[in-house]
Design a protein around this motif. Structure first.
Motif, mmCIF file in Angstrom:
data_model
loop_
_atom_site.group_PDB
_atom_site.id
_atom_site.type_symbol
_atom_site.label_atom_id
_atom_site.label_comp_id
_atom_site.label_asym_id
_atom_site.label_seq_id
_atom_site.Cartn_x
_atom_site.Cartn_y
_atom_site.Cartn_z
ATOM 1 N N LEU A 24 -0.127 -2.693 17.355
ATOM 2 C CA LEU A 24 1.094 -3.110 16.669
ATOM 3 C C LEU A 24 2.110 -1.972 16.617
ATOM 4 N N SER A 25 3.384 -2.335 16.702
ATOM 5 C CA SER A 25 4.448 -1.349 16.505
ATOM 6 C C SER A 25 4.532 -1.036 15.011
ATOM 7 N N ASP A 26 5.258 0.029 14.668
ATOM 8 C CA ASP A 26 5.435 0.351 13.255
ATOM 9 C C ASP A 26 6.092 -0.800 12.502
ATOM 10 N N GLU A 27 7.050 -1.451 13.146
ATOM 11 C CA GLU A 27 7.718 -2.587 12.516
ATOM 12 C C GLU A 27 6.741 -3.730 12.271
ATOM 13 N N GLU A 28 5.859 -3.981 13.221
ATOM 14 C CA GLU A 28 4.864 -5.049 13.051
ATOM 15 C C GLU A 28 3.858 -4.701 11.961
ATOM 16 N N VAL A 29 3.478 -3.426 11.869
ATOM 17 C CA VAL A 29 2.571 -2.994 10.804
ATOM 18 C C VAL A 29 3.229 -3.230 9.447
ATOM 19 N N THR A 30 4.481 -2.798 9.333
ATOM 20 C CA THR A 30 5.214 -2.982 8.071
ATOM 21 C C THR A 30 5.321 -4.454 7.710
ATOM 22 N N ARG A 31 5.656 -5.295 8.664
ATOM 23 C CA ARG A 31 5.790 -6.731 8.411
ATOM 24 C C ARG A 31 4.444 -7.335 7.989
ATOM 25 N N LEU A 32 3.361 -6.923 8.642
ATOM 26 C CA LEU A 32 2.033 -7.425 8.294
ATOM 27 C C LEU A 32 1.688 -7.077 6.843
ATOM 28 N N VAL A 33 1.967 -5.835 6.458
ATOM 29 C CA VAL A 33 1.676 -5.405 5.090
ATOM 30 C C VAL A 33 2.576 -6.126 4.094
ATOM 31 N N ASP A 35 3.955 -9.053 4.429
ATOM 32 C CA ASP A 35 3.502 -10.444 4.347
ATOM 33 C C ASP A 35 2.257 -10.575 3.474
ATOM 34 N N ALA A 36 1.388 -9.572 3.541
ATOM 35 C CA ALA A 36 0.151 -9.593 2.755
ATOM 36 C C ALA A 36 0.399 -9.199 1.304
ATOM 37 N N GLY A 37 1.488 -8.481 1.082
ATOM 38 C CA GLY A 37 1.777 -7.940 -0.242
ATOM 39 C C GLY A 37 1.476 -6.458 -0.242
ATOM 40 N N VAL A 38 2.505 -5.657 -0.439
ATOM 41 C CA VAL A 38 2.336 -4.201 -0.365
ATOM 42 C C VAL A 38 1.317 -3.723 -1.397
ATOM 43 N N LYS A 39 1.460 -4.135 -2.645
ATOM 44 C CA LYS A 39 0.547 -3.661 -3.689
ATOM 45 C C LYS A 39 -0.890 -4.077 -3.403
ATOM 46 N N ALA A 40 -1.098 -5.325 -3.029
ATOM 47 C CA ALA A 40 -2.461 -5.793 -2.735
ATOM 48 C C ALA A 40 -3.065 -5.009 -1.573
ATOM 49 N N THR A 41 -2.254 -4.728 -0.559
ATOM 50 C CA THR A 41 -2.752 -3.982 0.592
ATOM 51 C C THR A 41 -3.080 -2.545 0.202
ATOM 52 N N LEU A 42 -2.167 -1.889 -0.512
ATOM 53 C CA LEU A 42 -2.430 -0.509 -0.926
ATOM 54 C C LEU A 42 -3.632 -0.435 -1.864
ATOM 55 N N ASP A 43 -3.757 -1.397 -2.766
ATOM 56 C CA ASP A 43 -4.938 -1.436 -3.641
ATOM 57 C C ASP A 43 -6.213 -1.476 -2.805
ATOM 58 N N ARG A 44 -6.228 -2.315 -1.775
ATOM 59 C CA ARG A 44 -7.416 -2.435 -0.925
ATOM 60 C C ARG A 44 -7.686 -1.133 -0.169
ATOM 61 N N LEU A 45 -6.632 -0.507 0.349
ATOM 62 C CA LEU A 45 -6.823 0.721 1.129
ATOM 63 C C LEU A 45 -7.311 1.877 0.254
ATOM 64 N N PHE A 46 -6.826 1.954 -0.977
ATOM 65 C CA PHE A 46 -7.338 2.999 -1.857
ATOM 66 C C PHE A 46 -8.773 2.712 -2.282
ATOM 67 N N GLN A 103 4.312 9.484 2.176
ATOM 68 C CA GLN A 103 4.462 8.909 3.513
ATOM 69 C C GLN A 103 5.173 7.577 3.419
ATOM 70 N N GLY A 104 5.809 7.209 4.525
ATOM 71 C CA GLY A 104 6.318 5.863 4.667
ATOM 72 C C GLY A 104 5.142 4.924 4.894
ATOM 73 N N LEU A 105 5.380 3.644 4.713
ATOM 74 C CA LEU A 105 4.307 2.653 4.775
ATOM 75 C C LEU A 105 3.557 2.657 6.106
ATOM 76 N N SER A 106 4.255 2.544 7.227
ATOM 77 C CA SER A 106 3.548 2.465 8.509
ATOM 78 C C SER A 106 2.817 3.770 8.820
ATOM 79 N N ASP A 107 3.398 4.917 8.440
ATOM 80 C CA ASP A 107 2.716 6.201 8.658
ATOM 81 C C ASP A 107 1.453 6.294 7.812
ATOM 82 N N PHE A 108 1.515 5.799 6.573
ATOM 83 C CA PHE A 108 0.332 5.798 5.710
ATOM 84 C C PHE A 108 -0.763 4.912 6.299
#
Length: 146
Positions: A24-33, A35-46, A103-108
């Motif tokens: 995925l491109s950085d833009e696609e990664v950002t869009r995927l996150v 769409d899933a919900g930034v907080k929910a995704t970050l919660d899962r990654l932590f 970090q920015g979202l896609s870099d993280f």
């Protein structure tokens, strides 16, 4: 719940995340996150970060670390506390963190996927570090990477 949420909720480790974002491109990664919900995704990654903690590597060490992940013009702050062979993560800042990583979202996401490491991310400007800069590589060694 969107399909994206199911994708991140079903991740078991860094390898799963790497496979998900590999092509995925950085833009696609950002869009995927997003769409899933930034907080929910970050919660899962932590949560995955805590699960990847290797207490043997961190033996005798303690540190409060803070992460700032920028997404959609908003900073999402998380902390990771390592103490007495344990690791826990949560939302919000901690007083006097030993190190703060931003970090920015896609870099993280790419960092969490193992597509870059802390030193490379820092040297290429994809991670800003304040506090004990020399602790960054040590901190990274406390976690299993695929």
């Amino acid at each position: 719940m969107t399909a994206g949420t199911d994708v991140f909720a079903g991740l078991h480790d860094q390898q799963d995340l790497a496979a998900l974002v590999r092509d995925l491109s950085d833009e696609e990664v950002t869009r995927l996150v997003e769409d899933a919900g930034v907080k929910a995704t970050l919660d899962r990654l932590f949560t995955l970060m805590v699960e990847a903690f290797d207490p043997e590597q961190a033996a005798g060490r303690s540190a409060a670390t803070q992460w700032e992940v920028s997404a959609g013009g908003e900073a999402h702050t998380y902390h990771v506390i390592i103490d007495a062979g344990t690791c826990r993560a949560g939302t919000g800042p901690v007083p006097s963190p030993r190190i703060t990583l931003a970090q920015g979202l896609s870099d993280f996401i790419r960092f969490m996927a193992g597509q870059t490491n802390a030193v490379t991310a820092f040297m290429t400007g994809k991670m800003k570090v304040t506090g004990d800069v020399m602790f960054g590589p040590t901190l990274e060694s406390f976690f299993r990477r695929s």
